[in-house]
Design a protein around this motif. Structure first.
Motif, PDB file in Angstrom:
ATOM      1  N   TRP A   1      27.939  41.098  36.869  1.00  0.00           N
ATOM      2  CA  TRP A   1      27.647  39.809  37.510  1.00  0.00           C
ATOM      3  C   TRP A   1      28.433  38.686  36.838  1.00  0.00           C
ATOM      4  N   VAL A   2      28.574  38.751  35.524  1.00  0.00           N
ATOM      5  CA  VAL A   2      29.350  37.739  34.796  1.00  0.00           C
ATOM      6  C   VAL A   2      30.807  37.760  35.248  1.00  0.00           C
ATOM      7  N   ASP A   3      31.404  38.946  35.282  1.00  0.00           N
ATOM      8  CA  ASP A   3      32.831  39.067  35.604  1.00  0.00           C
ATOM      9  C   ASP A   3      33.135  38.827  37.076  1.00  0.00           C
ATOM     10  N   ASN A   4      32.204  39.173  37.941  1.00  0.00           N
ATOM     11  CA  ASN A   4      32.478  39.115  39.381  1.00  0.00           C
ATOM     12  C   ASN A   4      31.868  37.908  40.092  1.00  0.00           C
ATOM     13  N   HIS A   5      31.016  37.183  39.386  1.00  0.00           N
ATOM     14  CA  HIS A   5      30.383  36.030  40.038  1.00  0.00           C
ATOM     15  C   HIS A   5      30.401  34.777  39.164  1.00  0.00           C
ATOM     16  N   LEU A   6      29.805  34.866  37.987  1.00  0.00           N
ATOM     17  CA  LEU A   6      29.637  33.659  37.166  1.00  0.00           C
ATOM     18  C   LEU A   6      30.966  32.985  36.834  1.00  0.00           C
ATOM     19  N   VAL A   7      31.952  33.758  36.412  1.00  0.00           N
ATOM     20  CA  VAL A   7      33.232  33.148  36.011  1.00  0.00           C
ATOM     21  C   VAL A   7      33.918  32.427  37.164  1.00  0.00           C
ATOM     22  N   HIS A   8      33.678  32.879  38.391  1.00  0.00           N
ATOM     23  CA  HIS A   8      34.348  32.268  39.541  1.00  0.00           C
ATOM     24  C   HIS A   8      33.746  30.912  39.912  1.00  0.00           C
ATOM     25  N   ILE A   9      32.585  30.622  39.385  1.00  0.00           N
ATOM     26  CA  ILE A   9      31.938  29.336  39.656  1.00  0.00           C
ATOM     27  C   ILE A   9      32.419  28.252  38.703  1.00  0.00           C
ATOM     28  N   LEU A  10      32.992  28.656  37.578  1.00  0.00           N
ATOM     29  CA  LEU A  10      33.317  27.687  36.529  1.00  0.00           C
ATOM     30  C   LEU A  10      34.438  26.730  36.920  1.00  0.00           C
ATOM     31  N   SER A  11      35.567  27.251  37.392  1.00  0.00           N
ATOM     32  CA  SER A  11      36.707  26.375  37.712  1.00  0.00           C
ATOM     33  C   SER A  11      36.376  25.317  38.753  1.00  0.00           C
ATOM     34  N   PRO A  12      35.717  25.660  39.863  1.00  0.00           N
ATOM     35  CA  PRO A  12      35.365  24.605  40.817  1.00  0.00           C
ATOM     36  C   PRO A  12      34.467  23.525  40.217  1.00  0.00           C
ATOM     37  N   ASN A  13      33.732  23.864  39.175  1.00  0.00           N
ATOM     38  CA  ASN A  13      32.864  22.873  38.539  1.00  0.00           C
ATOM     39  C   ASN A  13      33.596  22.006  37.528  1.00  0.00           C
ATOM     40  N   ILE A  14      34.425  22.611  36.688  1.00  0.00           N
ATOM     41  CA  ILE A  14      35.076  21.793  35.657  1.00  0.00           C
ATOM     42  C   ILE A  14      36.232  20.973  36.211  1.00  0.00           C
TER      43      ILE A  14
END
Length: 329
Positions: free
Chosen positions: A190-203
């Motif tokens: 879940w970290v590799d396939n979901h969580l990390v993909h949310i970070l760039s649009p946020n920062i």
């Protein structure tokens, strides 16, 4: 428990010696005021009988003894509590002798590897790679980071690195049930396939947050002076537009809502436990903590902690992972 007992014995010996030398009151007062006043009071009063008169007589006969016992009792309790959230160093024979991490400081995957190394107290050196020239990794056919050199062996891909090192460390001591391993594996995916993909649009959500992120990146990265100026402004502008494409690619409508939802999903997954691993972090805890660490004190990370329940778990992880085991070059 051995670490807690050793610490407590050492503290007790020093406290008794100083107390009978006339400075025990000062030591006890300092500890009570600055560290754990309430716990010290409980320990002191717990050492007395239920009768106030009996307590007074014992105190009058040996005040230093009471203070010493109280302080020692308090510190034993603190040490025992801290043991649950302490680092988990492997046996010395399982610790690699030479570990070098090639990284970008702000890279979530690199930080995932560092969280693992820090928690298991494995000493490592860091080589900060220039993301423009990548001259520091020209020797490798793999042109991404992290790259971890372990006793001369090149390891690549953060999850594969952790699997390899974790397998060695846990080979003779880990006895988790299959269900525990399945749960850990699910959340690491879940970290590799979901969580990390949310970070760039946020920062990179807006221009101010994109500049904030690149200020962090250029301040901590390996850039020349001219590169810092160019990368900060050109990079922030470019990533602002890239983040919009990432939102579309990963079907993110509201980036902050997605971040909050991910944080709440993780807390729900804990199911009331201090860590997913129970009383101590497992590899999934370290993965979530690692990828969130670069954003924790950016605007997005502050918002995440303020608007979700993840803050308590994150603080426990900070305490458990502790200080970096990085060796200064």
């Amino acid at each position: 428990m051995r670490r807690a007992s050793t610490l407590a014995s050492s503290v007790l010996s020093r406290t008794l010696a100083t107390a009978h030398g006339g400075v025990g009151v000062g030591v006890a007062t300092s500890i009570a005021v600055h560290h754990n006043q309430r716990l010290l009071q409980v320990a002191l009063y717990g050492s007395s009988s239920s009768s106030g008169a009996s307590y007074t007589r014992w105190w009058s006969k040996s005040p230093a003894r009471v203070l010493s016992l109280g302080v020692a009792g308090a510190l034993i309790s603190v040490a025992a509590a801290q043991e649950v959230h302490a680092k988990e160093p492997p046996p010395p024979e399982l610790v690699p002798k030479d570990v070098v991490l090639y990284q970008y400081e702000a890279c979530p995957f690199c930080n995932k590897v560092k969280a693992f190394l820090d928690y298991y107290d494995i000493p490592y050196k860091v080589v900060e790679v220039n993301p423009i020239s990548k001259k520091e990794i020209k020797w490798s056919d793999y042109k991404k980071v992290p790259i971890l050199m372990v006793d001369g062996e090149q390891l690549i891909d953060s999850s594969a690195i952790i699997d390899k090192l974790g397998g060695k460390i846990h080979s003779d001591k880990r006895a988790d049930s299959k269900s525990d391993n399945d749960e850990e594996k699910k959340w690491r995916g879940w970290v590799d396939n979901h969580l990390v993909h949310i970070l760039s649009p946020n920062i990179y959500r807006n221009t101010s947050e994109a500049l904030e992120s690149f200020d962090y990146i250029t301040s901590n990265g390996n850039f020349s002076f001219s590169e810092k100026i160019t990368v900060k402004y050109a990079g922030a502008a470019a990533m602002y537009f890239v983040s919009k494409k990432l939102k579309k690619k990963y079907n993110i409508t509201d980036e902050r809502a997605a971040l909050y939802e991910a944080a709440e999903t993780w807390v729900d997954g804990l199911n009331g436990r201090d860590f997913l691993g129970g009383c101590k972090p497992n590899l999934a805890d370290l993965a979530v903590y690692g990828v969130l660490r670069p954003i924790r004190y950016l605007r997005s990370g502050k918002d995440m902690v303020e608007h979700t329940r993840i803050g308590d778990w994150y603080t426990r992880m900070e305490n458990a992972v502790g200080e970096s085991s990085r060796i200064k070059a």
